[in-house]
Motif scaffolding. Sequence first.
Motif, PDB file in Angstrom:
ATOM      1  N   VAL A  82       0.873  -1.178   0.000  1.00  0.00           N
ATOM      2  CA  VAL A  82       0.000   0.000   0.000  1.00  0.00           C
ATOM      3  C   VAL A  82       0.905   1.221   0.000  1.00  0.00           C
ATOM      4  O   VAL A  82       1.834   1.318   0.813  1.00  0.00           O
ATOM      5  CB  VAL A  82      -0.927   0.038   1.230  1.00  0.00           C
ATOM      6  CG1 VAL A  82      -1.786   1.299   1.194  1.00  0.00           C
ATOM      7  CG2 VAL A  82      -1.809  -1.201   1.281  1.00  0.00           C
ATOM      8  N   THR A  83       0.656   2.138  -0.934  1.00  0.00           N
ATOM      9  CA  THR A  83       1.424   3.378  -0.972  1.00  0.00           C
ATOM     10  C   THR A  83       0.448   4.531  -0.764  1.00  0.00           C
ATOM     11  O   THR A  83      -0.640   4.548  -1.355  1.00  0.00           O
ATOM     12  CB  THR A  83       2.163   3.520  -2.304  1.00  0.00           C
ATOM     13  OG1 THR A  83       1.250   3.281  -3.372  1.00  0.00           O
ATOM     14  CG2 THR A  83       3.314   2.523  -2.403  1.00  0.00           C
ATOM     15  N   THR A  84       0.842   5.477   0.082  1.00  0.00           N
ATOM     16  CA  THR A  84      -0.068   6.579   0.432  1.00  0.00           C
ATOM     17  C   THR A  84       0.704   7.830   0.826  1.00  0.00           C
ATOM     18  O   THR A  84       1.825   7.744   1.334  1.00  0.00           O
ATOM     19  CB  THR A  84      -1.009   6.178   1.593  1.00  0.00           C
ATOM     20  OG1 THR A  84      -1.729   7.341   2.032  1.00  0.00           O
ATOM     21  CG2 THR A  84      -0.252   5.623   2.791  1.00  0.00           C
ATOM     22  N   ALA A  87       4.261  -4.855   8.922  1.00  0.00           N
ATOM     23  CA  ALA A  87       4.388  -3.925   7.801  1.00  0.00           C
ATOM     24  C   ALA A  87       5.833  -3.442   7.725  1.00  0.00           C
ATOM     25  O   ALA A  87       6.406  -3.023   8.736  1.00  0.00           O
ATOM     26  CB  ALA A  87       3.454  -2.724   8.001  1.00  0.00           C
ATOM     27  N   VAL A 138       7.743  -0.503   6.424  1.00  0.00           N
ATOM     28  CA  VAL A 138       7.289   0.843   6.059  1.00  0.00           C
ATOM     29  C   VAL A 138       8.463   1.660   5.511  1.00  0.00           C
ATOM     30  O   VAL A 138       9.409   1.973   6.239  1.00  0.00           O
ATOM     31  CB  VAL A 138       6.669   1.564   7.278  1.00  0.00           C
ATOM     32  CG1 VAL A 138       6.163   2.947   6.864  1.00  0.00           C
ATOM     33  CG2 VAL A 138       5.538   0.744   7.875  1.00  0.00           C
ATOM     34  N   PRO A 189       0.376   6.963   7.768  1.00  0.00           N
ATOM     35  CA  PRO A 189      -0.099   5.872   6.907  1.00  0.00           C
ATOM     36  C   PRO A 189      -0.632   4.681   7.715  1.00  0.00           C
ATOM     37  O   PRO A 189      -1.659   4.102   7.367  1.00  0.00           O
ATOM     38  CB  PRO A 189       1.149   5.503   6.092  1.00  0.00           C
ATOM     39  CG  PRO A 189       1.879   6.809   6.000  1.00  0.00           C
ATOM     40  CD  PRO A 189       1.715   7.429   7.356  1.00  0.00           C
ATOM     41  N   LEU A 190       0.047   4.324   8.826  1.00  0.00           N
ATOM     42  CA  LEU A 190      -0.456   3.217   9.645  1.00  0.00           C
ATOM     43  C   LEU A 190      -1.800   3.574  10.269  1.00  0.00           C
ATOM     44  O   LEU A 190      -2.706   2.738  10.357  1.00  0.00           O
ATOM     45  CB  LEU A 190       0.561   2.851  10.731  1.00  0.00           C
ATOM     46  CG  LEU A 190       1.905   2.299  10.242  1.00  0.00           C
ATOM     47  CD1 LEU A 190       2.772   1.883  11.439  1.00  0.00           C
ATOM     48  CD2 LEU A 190       1.727   1.108   9.295  1.00  0.00           C
ATOM     49  N   LEU A 222      -4.481   3.151   7.702  1.00  0.00           N
ATOM     50  CA  LEU A 222      -4.764   1.755   7.334  1.00  0.00           C
ATOM     51  C   LEU A 222      -5.376   0.978   8.491  1.00  0.00           C
ATOM     52  O   LEU A 222      -6.156   0.061   8.267  1.00  0.00           O
ATOM     53  CB  LEU A 222      -3.476   1.075   6.843  1.00  0.00           C
ATOM     54  CG  LEU A 222      -2.851   1.714   5.594  1.00  0.00           C
ATOM     55  CD1 LEU A 222      -1.582   0.971   5.186  1.00  0.00           C
ATOM     56  CD2 LEU A 222      -3.840   1.760   4.439  1.00  0.00           C
ATOM     57  N   VAL A 227       4.677  -0.993   2.831  1.00  0.00           N
ATOM     58  CA  VAL A 227       4.012   0.312   2.830  1.00  0.00           C
ATOM     59  C   VAL A 227       5.031   1.340   2.344  1.00  0.00           C
ATOM     60  O   VAL A 227       6.165   1.363   2.829  1.00  0.00           O
ATOM     61  CB  VAL A 227       3.502   0.691   4.248  1.00  0.00           C
ATOM     62  CG1 VAL A 227       2.861   2.078   4.242  1.00  0.00           C
ATOM     63  CG2 VAL A 227       2.505  -0.351   4.762  1.00  0.00           C
ATOM     64  N   THR A 262       5.401   5.529   1.708  1.00  0.00           N
ATOM     65  CA  THR A 262       4.657   6.738   2.092  1.00  0.00           C
ATOM     66  C   THR A 262       5.237   7.991   1.434  1.00  0.00           C
ATOM     67  O   THR A 262       6.390   8.022   1.025  1.00  0.00           O
ATOM     68  CB  THR A 262       4.624   6.925   3.631  1.00  0.00           C
ATOM     69  OG1 THR A 262       5.733   7.716   4.059  1.00  0.00           O
ATOM     70  CG2 THR A 262       4.628   5.602   4.380  1.00  0.00           C
ATOM     71  N   TRP A 281       7.535   5.062  -2.629  1.00  0.00           N
ATOM     72  CA  TRP A 281       6.560   4.235  -3.356  1.00  0.00           C
ATOM     73  C   TRP A 281       7.318   3.253  -4.263  1.00  0.00           C
ATOM     74  O   TRP A 281       6.932   2.088  -4.388  1.00  0.00           O
ATOM     75  CB  TRP A 281       5.656   5.105  -4.235  1.00  0.00           C
ATOM     76  CG  TRP A 281       4.647   5.970  -3.556  1.00  0.00           C
ATOM     77  CD1 TRP A 281       4.827   6.768  -2.463  1.00  0.00           C
ATOM     78  CD2 TRP A 281       3.270   6.137  -3.942  1.00  0.00           C
ATOM     79  NE1 TRP A 281       3.666   7.424  -2.161  1.00  0.00           N
ATOM     80  CE2 TRP A 281       2.705   7.066  -3.046  1.00  0.00           C
ATOM     81  CE3 TRP A 281       2.485   5.615  -4.965  1.00  0.00           C
ATOM     82  CZ2 TRP A 281       1.362   7.465  -3.147  1.00  0.00           C
ATOM     83  CZ3 TRP A 281       1.151   6.014  -5.057  1.00  0.00           C
ATOM     84  CH2 TRP A 281       0.597   6.927  -4.151  1.00  0.00           C
ATOM     85  N   ALA A 336      -3.223   0.467  -3.650  1.00  0.00           N
ATOM     86  CA  ALA A 336      -3.056  -0.830  -2.980  1.00  0.00           C
ATOM     87  C   ALA A 336      -2.883  -1.896  -4.049  1.00  0.00           C
ATOM     88  O   ALA A 336      -3.687  -1.984  -4.982  1.00  0.00           O
ATOM     89  CB  ALA A 336      -4.271  -1.142  -2.116  1.00  0.00           C
TER      90      ALA A 336
END
Lengths: 283, 117
Positions: free
Chosen positions: A8-10, A52, A54, A130-131, A134, A189, A191, A247, A278
């Motif tokens: 998941v990238t955010t 995760a 990260v 980000p955590l 999610l 992950v 971010t 990312w 995602a």
Amino acid sequence: MATIVGAVTTSHVPAIGAAIARGLEDDPYWQPFFAGYPPVREWLRERRPDVAVVVYNDHGLNFFLDKMPTFAVGAAPQYPNADEGWGIPTLLPVPGDEDLSWHLVESLVEAEFDIVTCQEMLVDHAFTIPLALLWPGDRAREPWPIRAVPICVNTVLFPLPSVRRCYKLGEALGRAIAAWESDARVLLVGTGGLSHQLDGRRAGFINKAFDLLFMDKLVSDPQWITQYGILDLVELTGTQGVELLNWVIARAALPGAVRKVHAHYHIPISNTAAGLLALAADS
Amino acid sequence: MPGTRRKREIPGTTVFDADQARKGYALNKMCYSFNSAANRAEFLRDEDAYCRKFGLNEAQRDAVRRRDVLALIAAGGNIYYLAKLAGIFGLDVQDIGAQQTGMTKDAFKAKLLAARG
């Protein structure tokens, strides 16, 4: 062996932390941003990751210019959050996974990535937000339901690592996780980003067309981004848009073909084009 | 050698490279200290004394006094650390974006919205 469930990238804008703390998810300004996350949370509930990894960049909480590692890996039992100076609430420490940390440290050095190892590490909003997006909840009081290992990337002090180098780090990370002797289910992950620039006369720069192309290519042709140099990315995505390196690393860690679970894009949060992607690694 | 290499120009953009890092170290170190609430309070009690303690040069001290973000960047400041200084003054990233682009905050917000196309 461990299972990589996906990535998941955010984006990780500090104001998101303040909005969560104030319960503004349904506020008209915030709703179009937060609306992106429920499908990803649902997918995570199905895929049940235990830990995760990260990939993020520190903004002057744990690292300063006195010692600025290009790549740093956390190897601590837990990762405390702390005051960053602008009033977003401090969240509970995130539990670590020392077995995975040391496995990654050994594997990455073996693969000739001379990373910095951190047995103590504070994590800033780029790691915690980000955590919190999610795994929502009152994380100032309620323990996190996930273990995490931080991989911190220098996006502050130039020269930054090249896109190609970041891609290769991601590949090495993925191979290392896949070879970890564990039953754990691991989520990547990444971010930060997407396009934004906070500083200079070009402050407020956003490049929607490039962001959307980047997100598409990340699914189908992730090496596409490696054609660009760091200064190309500064020009195309802004001085802080280069955070998309995080990312790239998270995506490059996924073995084989991927399936897009969900994508979301919203302009703006603060000065930032907020992206979410995602990807399931269920080939 | 830093400072002699030809640099790529990106309009309106300062890349935080070796020249900036060397020039701005004291200023950035002061801003990094603002992670601590006690240090923020000490700065607010006597700004000039706090700037002296960190060895800021005159251009940096003047830019701090004037809350002038472009001047702080010209003096070597990095925005990730300067944001902590701006936070003490109650300025968010849209305030400093508006200041640097010479717009009102509303006009700056409209510019961001226009990026939706």
